[in-house]
Design a protein around this motif. Structure first.
Motif, PDB file in Angstrom:
ATOM      1  N   UNK A 145     -65.891  -3.628  34.169  1.00  0.00           N
ATOM      2  CA  UNK A 145     -67.171  -4.347  34.258  1.00  0.00           C
ATOM      3  C   UNK A 145     -66.915  -5.853  34.315  1.00  0.00           C
ATOM      4  N   UNK A 146     -65.947  -6.335  33.558  1.00  0.00           N
ATOM      5  CA  UNK A 146     -65.612  -7.753  33.576  1.00  0.00           C
ATOM      6  C   UNK A 146     -65.108  -8.175  34.952  1.00  0.00           C
ATOM      7  N   UNK A 147     -64.252  -7.346  35.560  1.00  0.00           N
ATOM      8  CA  UNK A 147     -63.750  -7.665  36.895  1.00  0.00           C
ATOM      9  C   UNK A 147     -64.874  -7.654  37.919  1.00  0.00           C
ATOM     10  N   UNK A 148     -65.796  -6.704  37.786  1.00  0.00           N
ATOM     11  CA  UNK A 148     -66.945  -6.653  38.691  1.00  0.00           C
ATOM     12  C   UNK A 148     -67.794  -7.904  38.534  1.00  0.00           C
TER      13      UNK A 148
ATOM     14  N   UNK B 174     -69.997 -13.005  40.411  1.00  0.00           N
ATOM     15  CA  UNK B 174     -70.250 -14.435  40.186  1.00  0.00           C
ATOM     16  C   UNK B 174     -69.504 -15.276  41.217  1.00  0.00           C
ATOM     17  N   UNK B 175     -68.280 -14.876  41.548  1.00  0.00           N
ATOM     18  CA  UNK B 175     -67.502 -15.625  42.535  1.00  0.00           C
ATOM     19  C   UNK B 175     -68.155 -15.586  43.910  1.00  0.00           C
ATOM     20  N   UNK B 176     -68.668 -14.426  44.298  1.00  0.00           N
ATOM     21  CA  UNK B 176     -69.321 -14.357  45.607  1.00  0.00           C
ATOM     22  C   UNK B 176     -70.636 -15.119  45.620  1.00  0.00           C
TER      23      UNK B 176
ATOM     24  N   UNK C  87     -59.421 -17.120  38.038  1.00  0.00           N
ATOM     25  CA  UNK C  87     -59.978 -16.411  36.888  1.00  0.00           C
ATOM     26  C   UNK C  87     -59.164 -15.162  36.575  1.00  0.00           C
ATOM     27  N   UNK C  88     -58.826 -14.386  37.610  1.00  0.00           N
ATOM     28  CA  UNK C  88     -58.014 -13.189  37.369  1.00  0.00           C
ATOM     29  C   UNK C  88     -56.615 -13.551  36.890  1.00  0.00           C
ATOM     30  N   UNK C  89     -56.083 -14.659  37.383  1.00  0.00           N
ATOM     31  CA  UNK C  89     -54.782 -15.117  36.900  1.00  0.00           C
ATOM     32  C   UNK C  89     -54.865 -15.538  35.437  1.00  0.00           C
ATOM     33  N   UNK C  90     -55.977 -16.145  35.057  1.00  0.00           N
ATOM     34  CA  UNK C  90     -56.179 -16.549  33.669  1.00  0.00           C
ATOM     35  C   UNK C  90     -56.261 -15.340  32.742  1.00  0.00           C
TER      36      UNK C  90
END
Length: 66
Positions: free
Chosen positions: A3-6, A11-13, A30-33
């Motif tokens: 859910x967090x990745x979704x 939000x990014x899009x 964000x994913x790298x963080x």
């Protein structure tokens, strides 16, 4: 975590479309963080997300009648 990745992708899009940026500019850092994926996986996820955003935009434009 899914859910967090979704939410990150959503939000990014949204921010990417409002600011004129590609969603990958927001997704990759964000994913790298978060640190759950390696760089190759993050690049693929970012690319697929941006590609799907582009496809949806093309279909919306085609159906708008312009």
């Amino acid at each position: 975590m899914a859910v967090l990745y979704f939410l990150v992708a959503l939000v990014a899009t949204l921010l990417g479309s409002l600011a004129g940026l590609g969603g990958g500019v927001i997704i990759k850092p964000i994913l790298d963080l978060l640190g759950d994926f390696d760089l190759a996986t993050i690049s693929i996820l970012s690319s697929v997300t941006v590609l799907s955003m582009a496809v949806v935009s093309m279909f919306k434009f085609k159906n708008s009648g312009l």
